[in-house]
Design a protein around this motif. Sequence first.
Motif, PDB file in Angstrom:
ATOM      1  N   LEU A 172      -0.719  -0.581  -1.454  1.00 20.71           N
ATOM      2  CA  LEU A 172       0.520   0.085  -1.052  1.00 20.71           C
ATOM      3  C   LEU A 172       0.986  -0.441   0.287  1.00 20.71           C
ATOM      4  O   LEU A 172       0.213  -0.607   1.222  1.00 20.71           O
ATOM      5  CB  LEU A 172       0.289   1.598  -0.957  1.00 20.71           C
ATOM      6  CG  LEU A 172       0.137   2.312  -2.290  1.00 20.71           C
ATOM      7  CD1 LEU A 172      -0.384   3.719  -2.051  1.00 20.71           C
ATOM      8  CD2 LEU A 172       1.458   2.355  -3.022  1.00 20.71           C
ATOM      9  N   GLY A 173       2.300  -0.683   0.390  1.00 21.52           N
ATOM     10  CA  GLY A 173       2.886  -1.136   1.642  1.00 21.52           C
ATOM     11  C   GLY A 173       2.665  -2.612   1.932  1.00 21.52           C
ATOM     12  O   GLY A 173       2.927  -3.079   3.016  1.00 21.52           O
ATOM     13  N   SER A 174       2.183  -3.365   0.940  1.00 22.47           N
ATOM     14  CA  SER A 174       1.939  -4.780   1.171  1.00 22.47           C
ATOM     15  C   SER A 174       2.584  -5.604   0.078  1.00 22.47           C
ATOM     16  O   SER A 174       2.663  -5.177  -1.068  1.00 22.47           O
ATOM     17  CB  SER A 174       0.425  -5.047   1.199  1.00 22.47           C
ATOM     18  OG  SER A 174       0.166  -6.426   1.197  1.00 22.47           O
TER      19      SER A 174
ATOM     20  N   ASP B 159      -5.916   5.472  -5.664  1.00 20.29           N
ATOM     21  CA  ASP B 159      -6.303   4.911  -4.371  1.00 20.29           C
ATOM     22  C   ASP B 159      -5.633   5.626  -3.201  1.00 20.29           C
ATOM     23  O   ASP B 159      -5.616   5.120  -2.080  1.00 20.29           O
ATOM     24  CB  ASP B 159      -5.969   3.418  -4.310  1.00 20.29           C
ATOM     25  CG  ASP B 159      -4.495   3.133  -4.599  1.00 20.29           C
ATOM     26  OD1 ASP B 159      -3.785   4.080  -4.984  1.00 20.29           O
ATOM     27  OD2 ASP B 159      -4.068   1.967  -4.452  1.00 20.29           O
ATOM     28  N   GLY B 160      -5.088   6.815  -3.439  1.00 21.51           N
ATOM     29  CA  GLY B 160      -4.434   7.578  -2.386  1.00 21.51           C
ATOM     30  C   GLY B 160      -5.362   8.607  -1.769  1.00 21.51           C
ATOM     31  O   GLY B 160      -6.533   8.717  -2.132  1.00 21.51           O
TER      32      GLY B 160
ATOM     33  N   LEU C 135      -7.493  10.188   7.273  1.00 14.85           N
ATOM     34  CA  LEU C 135      -6.968   9.649   6.018  1.00 14.85           C
ATOM     35  C   LEU C 135      -7.181   8.142   5.941  1.00 14.85           C
ATOM     36  O   LEU C 135      -7.439   7.592   4.862  1.00 14.85           O
ATOM     37  CB  LEU C 135      -5.479   9.971   5.889  1.00 14.85           C
ATOM     38  CG  LEU C 135      -5.124  11.465   5.769  1.00 14.85           C
ATOM     39  CD1 LEU C 135      -3.603  11.648   5.757  1.00 14.85           C
ATOM     40  CD2 LEU C 135      -5.737  12.060   4.511  1.00 14.85           C
ATOM     41  N   ALA C 136      -7.074   7.448   7.081  1.00 10.66           N
ATOM     42  CA  ALA C 136      -7.215   5.993   7.101  1.00 10.66           C
ATOM     43  C   ALA C 136      -8.622   5.539   6.755  1.00 10.66           C
ATOM     44  O   ALA C 136      -8.822   4.368   6.391  1.00 10.66           O
ATOM     45  CB  ALA C 136      -6.807   5.443   8.466  1.00 10.66           C
TER      46      ALA C 136
ATOM     47  N   PRO D 175      -6.800   2.658   4.106  1.00 10.73           N
ATOM     48  CA  PRO D 175      -6.600   1.891   5.343  1.00 10.73           C
ATOM     49  C   PRO D 175      -5.142   1.672   5.723  1.00 10.73           C
ATOM     50  O   PRO D 175      -4.823   1.565   6.914  1.00 10.73           O
ATOM     51  CB  PRO D 175      -7.301   0.557   5.036  1.00 10.73           C
ATOM     52  CG  PRO D 175      -8.323   0.897   3.992  1.00 10.73           C
ATOM     53  CD  PRO D 175      -7.692   1.964   3.156  1.00 10.73           C
ATOM     54  N   SER D 176      -4.235   1.601   4.740  1.00 13.77           N
ATOM     55  CA  SER D 176      -2.818   1.360   5.062  1.00 13.77           C
ATOM     56  C   SER D 176      -2.167   2.571   5.720  1.00 13.77           C
ATOM     57  O   SER D 176      -1.117   2.457   6.356  1.00 13.77           O
ATOM     58  CB  SER D 176      -2.043   0.993   3.798  1.00 13.77           C
ATOM     59  OG  SER D 176      -2.065   2.056   2.863  1.00 13.77           O
TER      60      SER D 176
END
Length: 477
Positions: free
Chosen positions: A169-171, A287-288, A350-351, A355-356
């Motif tokens: 996510l975000g990549s 994966d959240g 949460l990270a 990690p994102s």
Amino acid sequence: MSGSIVQYYGSQQSKCGYCAGANCSLSHGMHAYRLDCKDYQDLIDRGWRRCGNYCYKLRNQETCCPCYTIKCNGLEFKLSKSNKRILRRINRFLRDGKRDSKPEAGDGDGEADADDAIGAPEVTASEPQPQLPDKSPTVINVDHVASLATAQKKPPKQAAAPAVEAPTLGSNKSAAPISNKPCKKAKQMRLDRRRAKLGDSASISTKSVSQEKTLRDFLNTDSETNKHRLKLRLIHVYDDEFRRTLPQSFALYKKYQISIHNDPPKNQDAYKDHLQATPLKNEKPRDGPEMGYGSFHQQYWLDDKLIAVGVIDILPGCVSSVYFFYDPDYSFLSLGTYGSLREIELVQSLAENVPSLKYYYMGFYIHSCPKMRYKGKLSPSYLLCPETYEWLPLTDVIRAKLDEHKYQRLNEDPAARDVNEFLKEHLDEVMMLLDAKTCTNYRHYRQLRGAVCDVDTIIEYSKLVGKACACRMLYVK
């Protein structure tokens, strides 16, 4: 196509909540019936912000008080002396039940901070509620439209092919295969990297690395011998627990609005429209985070009394602060600042598994409004360039530029451009909802309707949300 559905309202003009000027706050607005959390992450990374189901983006070059989206890297966050004083003060209150009449010896360097003084007006990470436009969104069956969109984006059946992992996510880069190994804590990972870099020298000990107290060290002080117990509860805005505690949270909000802003809410429905209503779905990808993405209230219970509520959105790349309100009787605890620190600690937690999700978004930094500059005190902080949409460190150089002129491009590279820029050649790809029942792109819409009279409005909307969102979200005609 995503599951997001929006209706663009165009330009808006209203009273400013910062300088109190009449009809000088200029923005663009849209009603969001539903937003995928990834789409909202992309929108706030282009300067958008939501209040309930209403999303708005300031016209920074023209408005009275330019607003720059600000975020803090939660994994690199550094506690200031003022932060530590506030945390110690709260810990003493929980331990002894006594209010500080003056700073305790050893609490800091003896310097007084404007936002740390006992009895000083509290500051929070919240902006004034924007004045909503006098418009009503088109009535549509959101679930029906979402099902149409889902059916339309289903790929045709094909022969089985090797499975490919979804990108992180975000990549934009392909993700590495998901490992079943448990994730290391961020602190341990940093320690391992440092040991590897220095040849795993025996002189580097865990004690020396962790000598300075971390934010988590300050927060993990609960004891059975404490005079008071502070418990935090994270609840989704549509959970049963939210409804059960609604009388307490509304009473607290009303007390806060009257005492701090002299702006009593009209009724409980107005409170819910502002701080419960959300277009975000409670998404729970594999994966959240455990609680999923979406909109939540983080409640602060002192013994059995609700004393503060942080309204937040948990998104693929951040925890975004929506609003924070507290009991004015406990202003001596600097709960606004404490709430920000607690939300940064949530990011850090949460990270560890996502990690994102490492940033804390504080809303807007308004340099032309001195009372809103406090947000820049969280370090390291970054401002969003309003033209290239790149993040730049908030430095003294940028502050000096904003002192000279309230609007700045921020990115000094004249060749830098918005990588997600919408161009007219992308117009045919814009997704649209026609007659509340037909999902199509602009190319097909033009073929059906012939001459299109509102093409300039569609282009304006698409430029504001960016190419990716314009080609994913449904634009309601």
